[in-house]
Design an enzyme around this catalytic site. Structure first.
Site, mmCIF file in Angstrom:
data_model
loop_
_atom_site.group_PDB
_atom_site.id
_atom_site.type_symbol
_atom_site.label_atom_id
_atom_site.label_comp_id
_atom_site.label_asym_id
_atom_site.label_seq_id
_atom_site.Cartn_x
_atom_site.Cartn_y
_atom_site.Cartn_z
ATOM 1 N N GLY A 10 0.795 -1.222 0.000
ATOM 2 C CA GLY A 10 0.000 0.000 0.000
ATOM 3 C C GLY A 10 0.825 1.267 0.000
ATOM 4 N N GLN A 11 2.143 1.121 0.137
ATOM 5 C CA GLN A 11 2.990 2.307 0.276
ATOM 6 C C GLN A 11 3.466 2.875 -1.056
ATOM 7 O OE1 GLN A 11 3.988 -0.782 0.132
ATOM 8 N NE2 GLN A 11 5.952 -1.124 1.091
ATOM 9 N N GLU A 34 8.707 4.182 7.949
ATOM 10 C CA GLU A 34 8.458 4.197 9.392
ATOM 11 C C GLU A 34 8.768 5.527 10.069
ATOM 12 O OE1 GLU A 34 9.503 0.143 11.285
ATOM 13 O OE2 GLU A 34 10.883 0.478 9.648
ATOM 14 N N ALA A 77 19.092 7.485 -2.489
ATOM 15 C CA ALA A 77 17.882 7.335 -1.672
ATOM 16 C C ALA A 77 18.149 6.516 -0.414
ATOM 17 C CB ALA A 77 16.784 6.679 -2.488
ATOM 18 N N SER A 90 5.548 1.137 -3.115
ATOM 19 C CA SER A 90 6.932 0.713 -3.325
ATOM 20 C C SER A 90 7.178 0.206 -4.742
ATOM 21 C CB SER A 90 7.327 -0.355 -2.307
ATOM 22 O OG SER A 90 6.485 -1.474 -2.441
ATOM 23 N N SER A 122 11.459 -0.286 6.723
ATOM 24 C CA SER A 122 11.755 0.847 5.824
ATOM 25 C C SER A 122 12.927 0.538 4.896
ATOM 26 C CB SER A 122 12.068 2.119 6.635
ATOM 27 O OG SER A 122 11.016 2.401 7.514
#
Lengths: 463, 340
Positions: free
Chosen positions: B46-47, B289, B284, B49, B87
């Site tokens: 859901g992030q 989190e 990056a 990624s 993370s």
């Protein structure tokens, strides 16, 4: 004569039937698409260089149009639904489990108990958690049996008809009480199942150099992840003895190894398909129902699905660790930190789960992003007869940040130094040594302080 | 009377996890038309990624985000990945993807070099072209090179690689070591309004400045920060699982377990702190989190600034804040001692 009539009737009725059949047929209209077929792309998705672009997510469009297939949307022919019976008692020996009444119910395909699981224990650090409790219950949300039935309702009712006889044991709920080890959650093991220590410099010397010493005790609560999509899986055992699991699990590689271990099967006989997850936040980082569903599918020869209810999401999935945090900090009158002593007690719940990692991160981070030459941080994680605590967004960092930043604020107010200035004085810089002696790179603590202060207008009211 | 206050929280957070190795592996295949497929074992939780990982592959190949299709999360078909945890996805899986894409790209360079009459190390992939460094007019469309790699040279452009953050085990006695490869930093500042009569806290606004190294996709970074703050608001003033005397939960439902809705959300002002980490993919680090870490401290410090009541035990519910206001003059739990 009569026969002729009959034949004639039959022919007529067949014709009628044919006509009726035609009439009954659904209109020959192609249903419209459930979504606009023209795709809408943002410019950013097509631009180079790709890095730095505000590219939209392809899955975002599917979510928005209701086209994402979560586990609850996936169905297979002849699929069964599973439910688990929860203990409802927080510490007890299981004397007997009687599943006969449940098994006799129409619509029930199979019942599974812990004794049928080849290796009935799992966990990412220690294998201390049963798939289905068989000998002992460690917290009230423990599952003691699983049922597969043609509907969720029948499975639920069958769970109610399973009779479990318990011998209650003395429980322990308070982590400080648990630390005494008078009542053990997992005898003969100590309740203190993980510890961490970080020592740097000379603490006594550091406190001696301080003009003032601040002490405080902080504590935080147990929190649930509350993902929109609860834990969900479907297991399908195939005739070659291979099992496929569609799962909301967030780490399928390690999950597959855990499932192989509990089922005592080679890894190559197990396939996990990670479906689009409706929120994880750390709560879906370990297997839960998958081994039980695999075995129910083997028993029945049919696919078996289980989706946690919201209540199960609370009582039977991992949660955020409650912390008790003692902080003692020495500072000079001009606001330089000379020493800090930290002691953390974590309520680790009934099983280890990701507690070891949480404890480690919390301990390493507990001094804050500040240069502190003299430091001692000690952390302890305790078993209690409560819902297991595990990974949750921040792995212990939000808890210790609440403590160290509350104390920084206290120090600033007591010393009459602006909270921003106090942090700027002590903050890490490029090349600072962390509490573990690691030389830090790409450090921008001060930049973040300045940027947030500028955006907020921190200095505008003259403070 | 309602009083306003401001407070800040500052934090650091590691990328990846310690205790054991946490590698990721990836495969990148360049199709005959110069588009590509990325195969990863991570799961989209859901992030966003998968979008970010696609952007990393695209960047290395000099193509666009939309040119990369991402296949993920099937243990039969995708390479190992430690998972969507800690993370670590952008940093660890991202590094594996960059390495895999580089291998595929090197095959394209080997094929393009004789076509352009240069050495492979003189080439770069940019704007969907394979071009000579310093002489971009000497170039070939990436699709032409990819097609020739597969159908002419017989060396289809694909690459697989893995990455594990370099760490040094911590000494069990002193904890000294290098448990993580890198860390991120952030500050959040909250403004609250506290009702002195009821103890009720309203979070009015939060300014958040987060470091994530290079923001591969700034929009998704902002989304993470906004979502993390909502969890932080819940931790600060609302959420708490409660148990009865027999260890059973009292409020295992969303009626009695109170969490923030959109109506509880403060105004958010989000900044990404410019940074570059040489060990991360294109600089990056990560962001998932850390966004939820500093919020509760910032809010509680703002409560103190507003009404002079220090909260030692979360969540800062109206009852607790009111009790702290009433007792602030005579039962301050914070011991304040002179040294010595």
């Amino acid at each position: 004569m009569t026969d002729d009539v009959k034949v004639a009737d039959k022919t007529d009725s067949l014709t009628d039937l044919k006509e009726t059949d035609e009439d009954l047929r659904l209109p020959s209209v192609v249903e419209p698409a459930h979504f606009p077929v023209e795709t809408i792309d943002t410019e950013a998705r097509h631009q180079t260089p790709a890095v730095g672009q505000r590219a939209t997510r392809p899955d975002g469009r599917l979510h928005g149009l209701g086209q994402t297939k979560y586990i609850d949307d996936i169905t297979f022919p002849n699929m069964l639904f599973a439910k688990m019976k929860r203990a409802g008692i927080s510490s007890a020996l299981i004397k007997s489990v009687d599943t006969s009444e449940a098994e006799a119910m129409p619509g029930v395909a199979a019942v599974l108990t812990g004794r049928e699981i080849p290796v009935n224990s799992y966990g990412p650090s220690y294998q201390d958690q049963p798939v289905l409790a068989d000998e002992r219950v460690f917290h009230a949300g423990d599952p003691v049996a699983a049922v597969a039935a043609v509907t969720e309702q029948i499975a639920e009712e069958a769970c109610e008809r399973i009779k479990v006889e318990y011998e209650p044991l003395e429980p322990v709920y308070d982590p400080v009480e648990a630390m005494k080890d008078e009542i053990r959650v997992h005898p003969p093991h100590s309740n203190i199942y993980a510890t961490k220590r970080i020592k740097k410099g000379d603490l006594e010397k550091g406190f001696a150099e301080a003009d003032r010493i601040f002490e405080g005790v902080y504590s935080t609560q147990m929190i649930e992840h509350v993902p929109l999509e609860p834990h969900a899986s479907i297991a399908q055992w195939d005739p070659n003895g291979r099992v496929t699991l569609w799962s909301s699990l967030g780490r399928i590689t390690l999950g597959r190894a855990d499932i192989a271990r509990t089922l005592d099967m080679p890894i190559n006989k197990i396939r996990i398909v990670g479906t689009i997850v409706g929120g994880n936040f750390g709560g879906k980082n370990e297997i839960t129902t998958e081994p039980a569903l695999a075995l129910l599918s083997r028993k029945t020869g049919r696919p078996v699905k289980m989706v946690y209810t919201r209540e199960e999401e609370f009582i039977a999935s991992t949660t955020r660790h409650p912390f008790i945090m003692e902080y003692k900090t020495g500072v000079t009158n001009d606001g330089m930190i000379t020493a800090r002593k930290v002691r953390l007690v974590l309520d680790g719940g009934a099983y280890c789960s990701w507690s070891e990692t949480t404890l480690g991160k919390a301990c390493i981070l507990s001094a804050g992003p500040y240069n502190i030459e003299n430091l001692l941080a000690e952390a302890y994680c305790m078993y209690t007869n409560k819902t297991m605590t595990g990974a949750m967004r921040g792995f212990g960092a939000p808890q210790v940040c609440f403590a160290y930043e509350s104390q920084m604020d206290e120090i600033a107010h007591k010393l009459g130094i602006d909270p921003l200035e106090l942090r700027m004085k002590n903050a890490f810089h490029e090349g600072s040594a962390s509490p573990t002696g690691q030389v830090l790179q790409s450090v921008v603590v001060k930049d973040s302080l300045e940027k947030a202060a500028e955006r907020f207008g921190w200095k505008e009211d003259g403070q | 009377m309602k009083k306003r206050g401001k407070g800040m929280g500052c934090m650091w957070y590691p990328i990846g996890f310690t205790v054991m190795a946490n590698p990721s592996a990836a495969t990148v295949k360049v199709n005959e038309d110069g588009t590509a497929t990325l195969i990863t074992g991570t799961v989209e939780t859901g992030q966003g990624s998968l979008t970010v990982l696609g952007q990393i592959a695209a960047e290395e190949l000099g193509i666009s985000t939309d040119d990369v299709h991402v296949v993920s999360a099937d243990t039969d078909a995708t390479p190992m990945d430690t998972g969507a945890i800690a993370s670590r996805t952008t940093y660890v899986t991202g590094n594996a993807i960059q390495l895999a894409a580089e291998k595929a790209k090197n095959i394209l360079f080997d094929v393009a070099a004789p076509m352009l009459g240069v050495r492979p190390d003189q080439l770069e992939a940019k704007d969907r072209r394979i071009q000579v460094k310093g002489f971009p007019q000497s170039c070939l469309p990436i699709g032409e090179v990819a097609a020739h790699a597969q159908n002419g040279a017989g060396t289809p452009a694909l690459g697989s690689a893995s990455y594990n953050p370099p760490t040094v085990a911590m000494d069990p006695e002193t904890g000294q070591g290098k448990p993580f490869s890198t860390y991120v930093y952030a500050t959040q500042i909250a403004e609250v309004e506290v009702d002195e009569e009821t103890g009720e806290v309203e979070v009015l606004r939060i300014a958040a400045a987060h470091d994530c190294g290079t923001a591969i996709n700034p929009m998704l970074v902002e989304g993470q920060i906004q979502g993390g703050i909502s969890m932080g608001v819940g931790m600060a003033i609302q959420e708490e699982m409660l148990f009865d005397d027999e260890g059973r939960q009292i409020n295992p439902n969303l009626t009695n377990y109170i969490m923030p809705t959109s109506l509880d959300m403060p105004d958010l002002e989000v900044d990404i702190v410019e940074n570059f980490d040489p060990t991360g993919p294109f600089g990056a680090k990560g962001v998932g989190e850390p966004t939820a870490v500093a919020t509760s401290a910032a809010i509680c410090n703002a409560i103190y600034d507003a009404v002079g009541a220090r909260i030692y035990n979360l969540p800062a519910t109206a009852e607790k804040v009111l009790a702290a206001i009433k007792s602030k003059d005579h039962s301050d739990r914070q011991k304040y001692l002179p040294a010595g």
